[in-house]
Motif scaffolding. Structure first.
Motif, mmCIF file in Angstrom:
data_model
loop_
_atom_site.group_PDB
_atom_site.id
_atom_site.type_symbol
_atom_site.label_atom_id
_atom_site.label_comp_id
_atom_site.label_asym_id
_atom_site.label_seq_id
_atom_site.Cartn_x
_atom_site.Cartn_y
_atom_site.Cartn_z
ATOM 1 N N PHE A 251 0.871 -1.180 0.000
ATOM 2 C CA PHE A 251 0.000 0.000 0.000
ATOM 3 C C PHE A 251 0.900 1.218 0.000
ATOM 4 C CE2 PHE A 251 -2.708 -3.039 2.392
ATOM 5 C CZ PHE A 251 -3.836 -2.991 1.591
ATOM 6 N N VAL A 252 0.596 2.158 -0.867
ATOM 7 C CA VAL A 252 1.319 3.428 -0.830
ATOM 8 C C VAL A 252 0.332 4.486 -0.333
ATOM 9 C CG1 VAL A 252 2.679 5.109 -2.114
ATOM 10 C CG2 VAL A 252 2.767 2.688 -2.744
ATOM 11 N N VAL A 253 0.703 5.107 0.775
ATOM 12 C CA VAL A 253 -0.145 6.118 1.412
ATOM 13 C C VAL A 253 0.475 7.470 1.085
ATOM 14 C CG1 VAL A 253 -1.004 6.955 3.640
ATOM 15 C CG2 VAL A 253 -0.566 4.504 3.316
ATOM 16 N N THR A 254 -0.274 8.334 0.433
ATOM 17 C CA THR A 254 0.233 9.673 0.111
ATOM 18 C C THR A 254 -0.631 10.683 0.854
ATOM 19 O OG1 THR A 254 0.777 8.852 -2.081
ATOM 20 C CG2 THR A 254 0.815 11.236 -1.806
ATOM 21 N N LYS A 255 0.027 11.593 1.547
ATOM 22 C CA LYS A 255 -0.741 12.556 2.342
ATOM 23 C C LYS A 255 -0.335 13.983 2.006
ATOM 24 C CE LYS A 255 2.219 11.957 6.474
ATOM 25 N NZ LYS A 255 2.781 13.284 6.569
ATOM 26 N N GLU A 256 -1.317 14.867 2.036
ATOM 27 C CA GLU A 256 -1.057 16.298 1.775
ATOM 28 C C GLU A 256 -1.759 17.112 2.849
ATOM 29 O OE1 GLU A 256 -2.506 17.327 -2.179
ATOM 30 O OE2 GLU A 256 -1.665 15.441 -2.910
ATOM 31 N N GLY A 257 -1.052 18.094 3.385
ATOM 32 C CA GLY A 257 -1.649 18.958 4.401
ATOM 33 C C GLY A 257 -1.741 18.292 5.767
ATOM 34 N N LEU A 258 -1.129 17.116 5.884
ATOM 35 C CA LEU A 258 -1.234 16.320 7.115
ATOM 36 C C LEU A 258 0.166 15.924 7.548
ATOM 37 C CD1 LEU A 258 -4.173 14.265 5.710
ATOM 38 C CD2 LEU A 258 -4.334 15.741 7.714
ATOM 39 N N PRO A 259 0.784 16.703 8.451
ATOM 40 C CA PRO A 259 2.187 16.463 8.761
ATOM 41 C C PRO A 259 2.469 15.135 9.468
ATOM 42 C CG PRO A 259 1.334 18.374 9.992
ATOM 43 C CD PRO A 259 0.247 17.938 9.063
ATOM 44 N N ASP A 260 1.551 14.675 10.305
ATOM 45 C CA ASP A 260 1.873 13.533 11.175
ATOM 46 C C ASP A 260 1.289 12.223 10.639
ATOM 47 O OD1 ASP A 260 2.938 15.530 12.873
ATOM 48 O OD2 ASP A 260 0.959 15.864 13.747
ATOM 49 N N ALA A 261 1.667 11.125 11.276
ATOM 50 C CA ALA A 261 1.095 9.819 10.900
ATOM 51 C C ALA A 261 1.080 8.936 12.139
ATOM 52 C CB ALA A 261 1.918 9.160 9.806
ATOM 53 N N VAL A 262 -0.089 8.407 12.462
ATOM 54 C CA VAL A 262 -0.224 7.508 13.618
ATOM 55 C C VAL A 262 -0.086 6.080 13.115
ATOM 56 C CG1 VAL A 262 -1.771 6.777 15.497
ATOM 57 C CG2 VAL A 262 -1.871 9.127 14.626
ATOM 58 N N VAL A 263 0.594 5.249 13.893
ATOM 59 C CA VAL A 263 0.634 3.817 13.583
ATOM 60 C C VAL A 263 0.076 3.099 14.812
ATOM 61 C CG1 VAL A 263 2.110 1.838 13.054
ATOM 62 C CG2 VAL A 263 2.597 4.073 12.017
ATOM 63 N N TRP A 264 -0.966 2.293 14.580
ATOM 64 C CA TRP A 264 -1.665 1.661 15.713
ATOM 65 C C TRP A 264 -2.030 0.219 15.401
ATOM 66 C CZ3 TRP A 264 -7.244 0.555 16.371
ATOM 67 C CH2 TRP A 264 -7.565 0.137 17.673
ATOM 68 N N ASN A 265 -1.698 -0.649 16.352
ATOM 69 C CA ASN A 265 -2.259 -2.007 16.348
ATOM 70 C C ASN A 265 -2.470 -2.374 17.819
ATOM 71 O OD1 ASN A 265 -2.208 -5.017 16.657
ATOM 72 N ND2 ASN A 265 -2.230 -4.871 14.432
ATOM 73 N N PRO A 266 -3.687 -2.795 18.188
ATOM 74 C CA PRO A 266 -3.978 -2.997 19.626
ATOM 75 C C PRO A 266 -3.340 -4.253 20.208
ATOM 76 C CG PRO A 266 -5.877 -3.626 18.287
ATOM 77 C CD PRO A 266 -4.855 -3.049 17.335
ATOM 78 N N TRP A 267 -2.941 -5.197 19.348
ATOM 79 C CA TRP A 267 -2.407 -6.510 19.739
ATOM 80 C C TRP A 267 -3.424 -7.278 20.596
ATOM 81 C CZ3 TRP A 267 1.276 -7.015 16.390
ATOM 82 C CH2 TRP A 267 2.047 -8.178 16.400
ATOM 83 N N ASP A 268 -3.000 -8.399 21.179
ATOM 84 C CA ASP A 268 -3.987 -9.345 21.715
ATOM 85 C C ASP A 268 -4.791 -8.846 22.924
ATOM 86 O OD1 ASP A 268 -1.649 -9.482 23.164
ATOM 87 O OD2 ASP A 268 -1.641 -11.657 23.384
ATOM 88 N N LYS A 269 -4.093 -8.250 23.918
ATOM 89 C CA LYS A 269 -4.819 -7.885 25.154
ATOM 90 C C LYS A 269 -5.870 -6.815 24.897
ATOM 91 C CE LYS A 269 -1.686 -9.046 28.889
ATOM 92 N NZ LYS A 269 -0.307 -8.798 28.380
#
Ligand code: BG6
Length: 331
Positions: A251-269
């Motif tokens: 996947f190529v994610v291209t963003k404009e006007g959005l400086p930040d990027a969150v990366v989230w995975n809740p994992w098992d618990k």
């Protein structure tokens, strides 16, 4: 024009018997729990679906009919719960602060189709798109006392790329500015999280939500996943690649006007603790969320902000049998 319609022909139409039936690019249908959704049909069978509830994309399919976004099998399609998966929109705040609910209210309000949006420069090859709008209700004004118009265009490009363009305008009539944070909380579908690598965020600074938002610097390697992650990467590059080895898809994610990027995975618990998320589903999703979080956006009355997300899914065999992420990211 609110939504993509088949182009009209300048010459007289052929007799009905010779006319090729062209499916509509856009259709409004009933979805889960009777909530309305828009279905977009692009070239070669590419597809996207957007619920008016939340203005939320819940499906994006490629020309093989494969679903590219994750949506939980336990997602609740009933207000006031936000739909778990797809692309929820976090506005007017990302996270939980003050009186506003976590990730703001845009994701659990009913948006409407915008029949008369202000012009937006478009690629003429894009036929399948829809314009939605959200304005605050009297109740919303009690919890966030600002008048705004939030316009969202969702479009399927000629090669099946999906783009979301948000335009937020301050329509306060009392001269007041307002500030907000924002995220496209994008849930990608992945085959197995332990086989996924994210490129483009190495060496970036981030705030770690699992460590009281403390600031760290990412090491030089691509990001891989072995446990829960909840990080806000600051001033992230405009392109980020999510490489799914097992699916041989990037996947190529291209963003404009959005400086930040969150990366989230809740994992098992955390997965087990979420009512609307299957226990093992964390293995098959990853959120990479283009955002404006560290520095809030301020709009004076009459001012408008634009933030755009474009997603494409390319085979990982893209560059002569070997993925060269740098080429993907710079291309
Ligand atoms: C992420 C946040 O974007 O969203 C996490 O960084 C949060 O902290 C997650 O847990 C899910 O939030 P919600 O409100 O949709 O359960």
């Amino acid at each position: 024009m609110a939504a993509g319609a088949p182009p009209s022909s300048p010459s007289p139409p052929p007799p009905a018997s010779q006319q090729q039936q062209q499916p509509p690019f856009y259709e409004l249908v009933k979805g889960s729990s009777g909530l309305e959704k828009v279905q977009l049909r692009g070239a070669r069978g590419c597809f996207a679906e957007i619920y008016l509830y939340g203005g939320q994309v819940t499906s994006w399919k490629n020309d093989h009919g494969e679903e590219l976004l994750f949506i939980s099998s336990k997602a609740i399609f009933k207000p006031p719960k936000a739909i778990r998966g797809g692309i929820p929109i976090c506005f007017p705040q990302f996270g939980a602060h003050g009186n506003l609910e976590q990730h703001g209210f845009a994701r659990n309000r009913l948006w409407t189709i915008d029949d008369n949006p202000p012009p937006l420069p478009v690629n003429p090859a894009i036929k399948a798109f829809v314009d939605l709008i959200l304005k605050p209700s009297e109740e919303d004004l009690k919890i966030w006392p600002h008048s705004f118009e939030f316009r969202l265009r969702v479009a399927l490009g000629p090669t099946g790329d999906l783009s979301l363009t948000s335009r937020i305008r301050n329509t306060n009539t009392d001269g007041r500015s307002f500030s907000y944070t924002f995220a496209y909380h994008t849930y990608f579908s992945v085959s197995d999280i332990s086989e996924v690598r994210v490129e483009g965020l190495e060496t970036m600074d981030y705030l770690d939500n699992l460590k009281g938002k403390e600031r760290f610097t990412e090491q030089g390697d691509a990001i891989v996943f072995e446990s829960e992650i909840d990080k806000v990467y600051l001033a992230a590059p405009s392109k980020i690649a999510i490489i799914d080895h097992e699916k041989k898809r990037t996947f190529v994610v291209t963003k404009e006007g959005l400086p930040d990027a969150v990366v989230w995975n809740p994992w098992d618990k955390k997965a087990k603790a979420m009512q609307d998320f299957g226990d093992g589903e964390y293995k098959h999703m990853l959120c990479v969320e283009p955002a404006a979080i560290e520095k809030s956006i301020t709009l004076k009355p009459g001012e408008e902000w634009k933030g755009r997300l474009a997603l494409s899914a390319v085979p990982s065999s893209y560059c002569s049998g070997q993925l060269d992420p740098l080429k993907v990211l710079q291309g």
